[in-house]
Design a protein around this motif. Structure first.
Motif, mmCIF file in Angstrom:
data_model
loop_
_atom_site.group_PDB
_atom_site.id
_atom_site.type_symbol
_atom_site.label_atom_id
_atom_site.label_comp_id
_atom_site.label_asym_id
_atom_site.label_seq_id
_atom_site.Cartn_x
_atom_site.Cartn_y
_atom_site.Cartn_z
ATOM 1 N N UNK A 91 -13.743 5.626 -11.917
ATOM 2 C CA UNK A 91 -12.507 6.006 -11.229
ATOM 3 C C UNK A 91 -12.205 4.963 -10.165
ATOM 4 N N UNK A 92 -10.928 4.683 -9.947
ATOM 5 C CA UNK A 92 -10.522 3.788 -8.867
ATOM 6 C C UNK A 92 -9.275 4.353 -8.204
ATOM 7 N N UNK A 93 -9.096 3.994 -6.939
ATOM 8 C CA UNK A 93 -7.900 4.447 -6.222
ATOM 9 C C UNK A 93 -7.509 3.423 -5.174
ATOM 10 N N UNK A 94 -6.242 3.479 -4.780
ATOM 11 C CA UNK A 94 -5.748 2.750 -3.628
ATOM 12 C C UNK A 94 -4.928 3.749 -2.825
ATOM 13 N N UNK A 95 -5.201 3.833 -1.535
ATOM 14 C CA UNK A 95 -4.599 4.871 -0.698
ATOM 15 C C UNK A 95 -3.102 4.645 -0.537
ATOM 16 N N UNK A 96 -2.378 5.750 -0.338
ATOM 17 C CA UNK A 96 -0.953 5.675 -0.031
ATOM 18 C C UNK A 96 -0.731 4.769 1.173
ATOM 19 N N UNK A 97 0.270 3.922 1.077
ATOM 20 C CA UNK A 97 0.489 2.911 2.106
ATOM 21 C C UNK A 97 1.348 3.408 3.254
ATOM 22 N N UNK A 98 2.133 4.506 3.025
ATOM 23 C CA UNK A 98 3.076 4.936 4.038
ATOM 24 C C UNK A 98 4.253 3.957 4.114
ATOM 25 N N UNK A 128 2.011 -3.159 -8.226
ATOM 26 C CA UNK A 128 3.304 -3.462 -8.821
ATOM 27 C C UNK A 128 4.243 -2.292 -8.978
ATOM 28 N N UNK A 129 3.742 -1.055 -8.851
ATOM 29 C CA UNK A 129 4.640 0.091 -8.910
ATOM 30 C C UNK A 129 5.609 0.023 -7.722
ATOM 31 N N UNK A 130 6.779 0.636 -7.839
ATOM 32 C CA UNK A 130 7.741 0.588 -6.742
ATOM 33 C C UNK A 130 7.135 1.023 -5.413
ATOM 34 N N UNK A 131 7.466 0.295 -4.359
ATOM 35 C CA UNK A 131 6.875 0.531 -3.044
ATOM 36 C C UNK A 131 7.057 1.966 -2.540
ATOM 37 N N UNK A 132 8.224 2.601 -2.750
ATOM 38 C CA UNK A 132 8.359 3.977 -2.250
ATOM 39 C C UNK A 132 7.365 4.946 -2.886
ATOM 40 N N UNK A 135 3.932 4.231 -1.436
ATOM 41 C CA UNK A 135 3.876 4.644 -0.036
ATOM 42 C C UNK A 135 3.403 6.081 0.106
ATOM 43 N N UNK A 136 3.721 6.935 -0.860
ATOM 44 C CA UNK A 136 3.493 8.368 -0.667
ATOM 45 C C UNK A 136 2.468 8.970 -1.620
ATOM 46 N N UNK A 137 1.947 8.163 -2.505
ATOM 47 C CA UNK A 137 0.882 8.623 -3.400
ATOM 48 C C UNK A 137 -0.354 7.748 -3.254
#
Length: 515
Positions: A91-98, A128-132, A135-137
């Motif tokens: 599993x890998x993740x990157x935290x929501x950026x806000x 590469x996914x859209x920044x908005x 930001x929230x996921x």
């Protein structure tokens, strides 16, 4: 060439060629999965048997890629016998950026079956996914069971895979037919020998159950998910098994789960023909088109002539392997996934016609995920393992293929014969299929967005229409264009519609069309 239902995003298929870049609180009811509505799903098990899996805590660690964390998820090898042993999934993740309030986790899967979701997240989606949306996921991926870092299915060595990918898949006589059948038998035997324990347990249903364990461990009441290509079947299967736990699901480049294997293969063959015709229509307008400047049909004829010539006289590539018909066909198919590859394909075809096969070989190697050192990712092994469990084989033997070739050639004069014979691979599979074709309605699930591209090569547009109509809450979003999948590939209309859905839950109006 072995492209039987190899369904993955263009980002996954071509990133290695440099063509494109590649919260909520947990619900206490998650210890016991919903009873599967599919007749092919495993029998339900007791709450206690699965509780330890749903209650586990992930240990996150740095995984060598800036901003990303990695962990291992423990799941039962066999959900019918969860106490009998388990496997570890990467599993890998990157935290929501806000900025903005965190919505939860967004699981992504690039398709395949056999594509590494972790690799896709770290190489493309997580940056590469859209920044908005980022930001929230928290962006999250898990390599499905049998894939990449998750108890991978292994079948052949690198040199054996080199031989396997070069076997003639348009046999002209009984000896060549026997050689092709022997290659499929050898591949299947290699899988049984090297991966016999996991081989019967890598179905899409089991992977969907793994996703529900991950959902709970991440602390999400509902699963939010973007699945591309084969990932749409995985997402739809999750919604079928766990409709009350489905969140915002985007199924991009959809499969039709109601079709038997022969129809899926024949439809995909027609999809590649549609994509080739779009490529050819663009090519023949150019003075330097290697397939001439005549009609699309004439361009197709010239490509078939090239394939026939390579079948009898393979050309050098600058290394020990030569370019024959099978690898050349795979190279062309690889470039059909994204119109951004068309220029590279024109150059590669020009080289091949001039007697140098390195360009098409490079495209084929990208498709097969072959490294420069001759090693292969387990993509093709996992692809066959999942496909051959999910549906009964398309054919009972070579005689059945011979009868079907005319219908495949009608679907694609260019690729038909080769793709018909490629579908023979599951005939000799060592483990019986556990799934079957069926409609997925996912009664009780919230709105699900199904995305289809009108000239998609690998997942024909009519599959998206079919899945959206089957789902009780399906909403069809159409991209009128070329290439495989639509989200994040340049259409503001598509991206805005999907972003709005992911961010506030408002699905696009069923039937919305974008360019």
């Amino acid at each position: 060439m072995d492209s039987r239902r190899l369904l993955r995003t263009s980002a996954t298929a071509l990133a290695a060629a440099g063509l494109i870049l590649s919260g909520c609180t947990g619900g206490s009811d998650a210890a016991a999965p919903a009873t599967p509505s599919s007749a092919g799903a495993p029998a339900p098990t007791s709450d206690a048997a699965l509780r330890s899996y749903y209650a586990q805590k992930l240990t996150w660690r740095d995984c060598g890629v800036p901003s990303f964390q990695c962990a291992s998820l423990r799941v039962p090898l066999d959900y019918a016998k969860p106490a009998a042993g388990d496997i570890q999934l990467a599993v890998s993740r990157v935290a929501a950026t806000g900025p903005g309030k965190r919505i939860g986790s967004l699981l992504v899967n690039p398709g395949g079956p056999g594509g590494s979701a972790v690799g896709y997240l770290q190489g493309y989606a997580g940056i590469g996914y859209p920044a908005p949306v980022r930001a929230r996921y928290d962006m999250v991926a898990v390599d499905p069971r049998g894939v990449a870092r998750s108890a991978p299915v292994e079948c052949l060595t690198g040199p054996q895979m080199d031989d396997y990918t070069q076997v003639d898949q348009t046999p002209d006589d009984r000896a060549e037919t026997n050689a092709l059948a022997a290659s499929f038998k050898g591949f299947a035997a290699g899988c049984a020998k090297r991966s016999g324990k996991v081989l019967p347990r890598v179905s899409t249903v089991e992977t969907a159950r793994d996703m529900d364990v991950l959902r709970e461990v991440l602390g999400d009441k509902r699963l939010n998910y973007v699945g591309a290509s084969y990932g749409t079947f995985l997402g739809a299967t999750y919604a079928e098994l766990f409709p009350s736990r489905a969140g915002r699901l985007v199924l991009d480049g959809a499969m039709d789960p109601s079709l038997p294997a022969i129809d899926l293969n024949r439809d995909q063959t027609a999809g590649f023909e549609t994509a080739f015709r779009a490529f050819a229509a663009d090519c023949v307008k150019r003075a330097d088109c290697p397939l001439g400047t005549g009609t699309v049909a004439e361009a197709g004829g010239r490509l078939k002539t090239l394939f026939r010539d390579l079948d009898t006289r393979p050309v050098p590539t600058g290394e020990s392997r030569k370019l024959g018909e099978s690898l050349a066909t795979t190279g062309v198919i690889a470039a059909m996934y994204d119109e951004g590859a068309w220029e590279q394909l024109r150059d590669a075809l020009t080289q091949a016609i001039d007697g140098e096969g390195g360009g098409l070989l490079a495209l084929a190697d990208t498709y097969y995920e072959r490294g420069a050192d001759g090693s292969y990712a387990n993509l093709m092994s996992a692809n066959a393992a999942v496909n051959c469990l999910d549906l009964p084989a398309a054919f009972g033997g070579p005689a059945d293929v011979e009868k079907a070739v005319p219908s495949f050639e009608k679907a694609s004069p260019v690729f038909g014969a080769g793709l018909a014979w490629a579908a023979l691979n599951c005939t000799y599979w060592p483990t019986p299929a556990t799934g079957h074709p069926h409609r997925i309605t996912a009664e009780g699930a919230p709105p699900i967005v199904v995305v289809g591209t009108t000239r998609d090569p690998a997942t024909p547009y009519k599959w998206a229409e079919a899945l959206a109509s089957q789902l009780s809450s399906g909403s069809l979003l159409t991209y009128e264009g070329d290439g495989h999948t639509a989200y994040g590939r340049g259409s503001d209309c598509i991206d805005t519609a999907i972003n709005t859905y992911l961010l506030d839950g408002t699905a696009p109006k069923d039937g919305k069309r974008c360019t």
